[in-house]
Design an enzyme around this catalytic site. Structure first.
Site, short mmCIF file in Angstrom:
data_model
loop_
_atom_site.label_atom_id
_atom_site.label_comp_id
_atom_site.label_asym_id
_atom_site.label_seq_id
_atom_site.Cartn_x
_atom_site.Cartn_y
_atom_site.Cartn_z
N HIS A 1 27.68 59.70 -5.70
CA HIS A 1 28.02 59.00 -4.45
C HIS A 1 27.68 57.51 -4.55
O HIS A 1 26.93 57.09 -5.44
CB HIS A 1 27.24 59.64 -3.30
CG HIS A 1 27.50 61.11 -3.19
ND1 HIS A 1 28.46 61.67 -2.37
CD2 HIS A 1 26.95 62.15 -3.89
CE1 HIS A 1 28.47 62.98 -2.53
NE2 HIS A 1 27.58 63.31 -3.44
N ARG B 1 32.54 66.85 -2.19
CA ARG B 1 33.39 65.73 -2.59
C ARG B 1 33.11 65.27 -4.03
O ARG B 1 34.02 64.85 -4.75
CB ARG B 1 33.27 64.56 -1.60
CG ARG B 1 31.88 64.01 -1.35
CD ARG B 1 31.91 63.07 -0.16
NE ARG B 1 30.69 62.33 0.14
CZ ARG B 1 29.70 62.76 0.93
NH1 ARG B 1 29.79 63.98 1.47
NH2 ARG B 1 28.63 62.03 1.18
#
Ligand SMILES: O=C(O)[C@@H](CO)OP(=O)(O)O
Length: 292
Positions: free
Chosen positions: A220, A96
């Site tokens: 993140h 991601r």
């Protein structure tokens, strides 16, 4: 170890020859020994929405991709940073963050190609060599580091956040999600995540900034909260309230050992003049002249 060859990577700043420019605020300096860069850009960006963000599941170190919305967020983020100089890009080992980085870079106006570095073994390094200097100059090295991974959420990974709040109580879940030194069951506390993420930032990324290279880090929510805590010298109480939206880039200017927070760059279509520094404004002007 970044693959050999990228060390002499000059990045997008081979735009004009200011080698004889005595202006100390000019980041157009070429790699040493010409003009030492005085300030460099650091962009931090949390990955776009992931498929488990959409389902409101604890994700942690589980490797899930972006949703369509997350892809769109990454591309929009790219538009917001398309005028900011970049030499190196770092991501975590999770897809991601890597998707977010390469999608954002498709929007960069210097048109360089992001090259994912494969240096996990001597053979991987040898087989992924680029032998054309021109192709190398037209590229961004993208370095993947597991140390930048999301905090490992232990036994919460895969569970719905609301379900867990009902089971353990909102206060307990907030403590697991946002406290500094209290880990979720069998997981990492933010402090433990910080030891690897900030440790990596200090050892590998800050020296790049010190040497005059401009860097983007795509990571993140929690691994970036740790890094921002370090950059902004936040206390463990202050970091509890720090929340990062998906896919929103944050710009810092690194200068003589300090990080100046510049907020989130605005998109090229948005009104208003984003408070660029003089050197970033000059870089944008060079891009404008190049694209005429
Ligand atoms: O589940 C996760 O990995 C993280 C980030 O999405 O969630 P939280 O924001 O609750 O730390």
């Amino acid at each position: 170890m970044i693959s050999p060859g990228f060390h002499d990577f000059n990045g997008p700043l081979q735009l004009c020859n200011h080698a004889n420019d005595s202006n100390p605020h000019n980041i157009y300096a070429f790699s040493p020994p010409f003009v030492r860069r005085v300030e460099t850009a650091l962009i931090l960006i949390r990955h776009g929405e992931s498929m488990w963000n959409e389902k409101n599941l604890f994700t942690g170190s589980v490797d899930v991709p972006l949703t369509r919305r997350g892809v769109e967020e990454a591309i929009e983020a790219g538009k917001r940073i398309c005028n900011i100089p970049l030499d190196f890009v770092y991501t975590s080992a999770l897809i991601r963050s890597q998707m977010t980085a390469v999608l954002a870079l498709t929007q960069h106006r210097c048109k360089k190609v992001p090259i994912i570095m494969h240096d996990c073994s001597k053979q991987a390094e040898a087989w992924s060599q680029i032998y054309s200097d021109e192709a190398k100059k037209q590229s961004f090295p993208v370095i993947r580091a597991w140390q930048l991974n999301e905090r490992m959420y232990g036994e919460l990974q895969g569970w719905d956040k609301q379900e867990i709040s009902k089971r353990y109580g909102k206060e307990q879940v907030h403590e697991w999600r946002r406290s500094y030194d209290i880990p979720p069951p069998e997981g990492e506390s933010l402090e433990m995540c910080s030891q690897r993420a900030v440790g990596y930032f200090k050892e590998h990324i800050e020296p790049q900034l010190q040497s005059g290279k401009h860097v983007m880090v795509a990571a993140h929510a929690n691994s970036l909260r740790c890094i921002i805590m370090y950059l902004e010298k936040l206390t463990s109480c202050e970091v509890i309230n720090l929340e990062l939206s998906t896919g929103v880039p944050l710009l810092y200017i690194y200068k003589e050992g300090s990080f100046m927070k510049r907020g989130s760059p605005v998109g090229p279509s948005e009104a208003g003049v984003y408070a660029l520094t003089k050197s970033l404004a000059l870089y944008r002007q060079e891009l404008d002249e190049m694209s005429c």
